[in-house]
Each structure stands twice: as C-alpha cells, then as structure tokens.
Design a protein around this motif. Structure first.
Motif, PDB file in Angstrom:
ATOM      1  N   TRP A 135       0.794  -1.231   0.000  1.00 47.96           N
ATOM      2  CA  TRP A 135       0.000   0.000   0.000  1.00 47.96           C
ATOM      3  C   TRP A 135       0.824   1.277   0.000  1.00 47.96           C
ATOM      4  O   TRP A 135       0.277   2.375  -0.070  1.00 47.96           O
ATOM      5  CB  TRP A 135      -0.915   0.003   1.220  1.00 47.96           C
ATOM      6  N   PHE A 136       2.146   1.177   0.109  1.00 50.19           N
ATOM      7  CA  PHE A 136       2.985   2.375   0.031  1.00 50.19           C
ATOM      8  C   PHE A 136       4.398   1.960  -0.345  1.00 50.19           C
ATOM      9  O   PHE A 136       4.714   0.772  -0.381  1.00 50.19           O
ATOM     10  CB  PHE A 136       2.973   3.148   1.362  1.00 50.19           C
ATOM     11  N   SER A 222      -4.657   5.173   6.720  1.00 52.33           N
ATOM     12  CA  SER A 222      -4.224   6.418   6.089  1.00 52.33           C
ATOM     13  C   SER A 222      -4.578   6.500   4.613  1.00 52.33           C
ATOM     14  O   SER A 222      -4.460   7.574   4.004  1.00 52.33           O
ATOM     15  CB  SER A 222      -2.707   6.579   6.244  1.00 52.33           C
ATOM     16  N   LEU A 223      -4.996   5.393   4.007  1.00 54.14           N
ATOM     17  CA  LEU A 223      -5.156   5.352   2.553  1.00 54.14           C
ATOM     18  C   LEU A 223      -6.239   6.290   2.046  1.00 54.14           C
ATOM     19  O   LEU A 223      -6.171   6.767   0.904  1.00 54.14           O
ATOM     20  CB  LEU A 223      -5.451   3.918   2.098  1.00 54.14           C
ATOM     21  N   ASP A 226      -5.049  12.324   2.449  1.00 52.18           N
ATOM     22  CA  ASP A 226      -4.131  12.975   1.518  1.00 52.18           C
ATOM     23  C   ASP A 226      -2.799  12.225   1.539  1.00 52.18           C
ATOM     24  O   ASP A 226      -2.169  12.110   2.592  1.00 52.18           O
ATOM     25  CB  ASP A 226      -3.932  14.423   1.947  1.00 52.18           C
ATOM     26  N   PRO A 227      -2.337  11.709   0.399  1.00 48.91           N
ATOM     27  CA  PRO A 227      -1.071  10.971   0.397  1.00 48.91           C
ATOM     28  C   PRO A 227       0.116  11.826   0.822  1.00 48.91           C
ATOM     29  O   PRO A 227       1.103  11.295   1.347  1.00 48.91           O
ATOM     30  CB  PRO A 227      -0.938  10.467  -1.040  1.00 48.91           C
ATOM     31  N   THR A 229       0.183  14.008   3.249  1.00 48.14           N
ATOM     32  CA  THR A 229       0.219  13.926   4.716  1.00 48.14           C
ATOM     33  C   THR A 229       0.758  12.575   5.164  1.00 48.14           C
ATOM     34  O   THR A 229       1.578  12.480   6.080  1.00 48.14           O
ATOM     35  CB  THR A 229      -1.193  14.143   5.285  1.00 48.14           C
ATOM     36  N   PHE A 230       0.292  11.533   4.496  1.00 48.19           N
ATOM     37  CA  PHE A 230       0.732  10.182   4.834  1.00 48.19           C
ATOM     38  C   PHE A 230       2.235  10.026   4.650  1.00 48.19           C
ATOM     39  O   PHE A 230       2.935   9.507   5.533  1.00 48.19           O
ATOM     40  CB  PHE A 230      -0.021   9.166   3.972  1.00 48.19           C
ATOM     41  N   TYR A 231       2.774  10.481   3.513  1.00 53.59           N
ATOM     42  CA  TYR A 231       4.195  10.286   3.247  1.00 53.59           C
ATOM     43  C   TYR A 231       5.069  11.154   4.143  1.00 53.59           C
ATOM     44  O   TYR A 231       6.191  10.776   4.474  1.00 53.59           O
ATOM     45  CB  TYR A 231       4.509  10.490   1.764  1.00 53.59           C
TER      46      TYR A 231
END
Length: 241
Positions: A135-136, A222-223, A226-227, A229-231
């Motif tokens: 997923w990341f 987290s998916l 906003d990616p 924010t996640f990263y």
C-alpha cells in the motif's frame, strides 16, 4: 476452517515466516504439511507429518510437479518471496522483473496449479502473505512495493474467481518481521511466529484479510487521506527508526 487434520502446503518454508507457518500448523493439529523450497535439502523439520518438496516460483515445471505430487492439499500458503532492493528508475531492470516474476507471476502460477486440487478436496483455502508495502513505498523498496501491490490486488481477483468452488482466499499484511529479508531494517519488528498465529486464527473465523500489526493498521487507515500527509508521517517514522 477447522485446521486440525488439514493437509497444507507452504512455499518458502525453509526459514522465516514460512518455517513458522509449518510449525504453527503442526501445533494446531495439521495431518500433513508439505514444506517447500527451491532446495528441499535446506528444510529441517523433525516431525514425520512434514513432507519436503521442491518448488521454485520461477520454475513452472517444478510448480506443476508439486501440484501433481501434493494431490491431498486443502490449504495453500503462498509465503515465498524475495527483496532485491533494486531501484525502479536507476536499478537493474532484470531485478525488478525478478521481483514481479516471484511475487505476482510465480504466486499466481502456484494458485492456478493448486486450485483444481483444492476444488477436488472440497474447496479449502489459499493464504497469500503480503506486506504493508503493498500500500505504500519507502526508500529502497520500490520494486518490492510494486510487486507486492500487484500481488495484493491479484489476491482480491482470485478470491472472486475461486469463490464458486468454495475456496477462501486470505490476504495477510504485515510490516517488518524479524527475518532475514528484513535484516537491514533497524525499526521495530514483530516475531515471525505472530504472522501464522494471526493468519490461522483468521482462517478459523473465515477472515479474508488479516492485519498483523499496528504499523500495517496505521498504513491502511491512512489510505483514504491525503497521500502528502501520509508520506510526511511515514518519512518521520522511518527517520526516527
């Protein structure tokens, strides 16, 4: 699924999570476990219920031969995998292909070979050991993450296709376990035995997805956000480790 008296086959059973699956299945009363590896001589088990078998995900003939031998399988555990560390843009393209050939095409080849076996034995179950990296992506995991993402959605696809024959298909997702494949990672790691314990608990409950640890639960939650924010958060966590 009642695990006692089942006949299982585990790929990549010579070490790490695969070996722990074999041990956990035996503890839960499996009648027989086919422990497979590219080099079956590397399989070290004392229990007479364990049958060593050669299976190489990159060798189609070995997959066909394994399915022809293990005609009594009711539970297939796809655990075998690799991590080359190759970069997607600047790394060796052959290594990137090897990752995809192993995790996607190789695992799919095993499922295709054993799905008629499972159907003949009442349906049974398929377990695919995946990763939070489905997923990341993180630095140094580009090819592995891409291959695991493909394997994750392949798992969803074969679940739909095998439902008619009564085969449960489970995806198991985890962060880092204390195995050889994660030897270069200095962050928190779970014990590899935690993976089969939670996976097999999930099988008894009919769970199609098992999230093994808090790290993976955080990634999944987290998916929807906003990616960016996640990263940012992932980078902070990895830097801290």
């Amino acid at each position: 699924m009642n695990l006692s008296d089942q006949t299982a086959l585990v790929t990549g059973a010579n070490r790490g999570i695969g070996r722990q699956y074999v041990l956990e299945l035996l503890e839960r009363g499996a009648a027989k476990v086919y422990a497979t590896a590219r080099r079956p001589e590397s399989l070290k088990f004392d229990d007479p219920r364990v049958v060593a078998l050669r299976l190489d995900l990159l060798d189609h003939e070995s997959v066909v031969a394994a399915a022809a031998t293990a005609r009594d399988v009711t539970l297939l555990v796809n655990n075998a995998g690799i991590a080359t560390g190759a970069a997607l843009v600047t790394g060796d393209l052959a290594e990137a292909r090897r990752e995809m050939d192993t995790h996607f095409w190789g695992t799919l080849d095993v499922i295709r070979a054993f799905s008629p076996v499972l159907a003949a034995n009442g349906g049974g179950a398929v377990v695919n050991v995946l990763s939070a990296l489905s997923w990341f992506a993180a630095p140094g995991t580009g090819t592995y993450s891409a291959a695991k993402a493909a394997e994750w959605n392949m798992t969803n696809g074969v679940r739909l296709e095998l439902a008619a024959q009564g085969t449960l298909v489970q995806g198991v997702l985890l962060g880092a376990a204390d195995t050889d494949i994660a030897a270069g990672y200095d962050g928190p790691k779970i014990h590899p035995r935690d993976v089969p314990r939670r996976s097999l608990d999930g099988l008894t409950a009919g769970s199609i997805e098992v999230i093994v640890d808090e790290w993976t639960a955080m990634v999944k939650a987290s998916l929807a956000g906003d990616p960016a924010t996640f990263y940012t958060r992932i980078t902070e966590l990895l830097d801290a480790s």
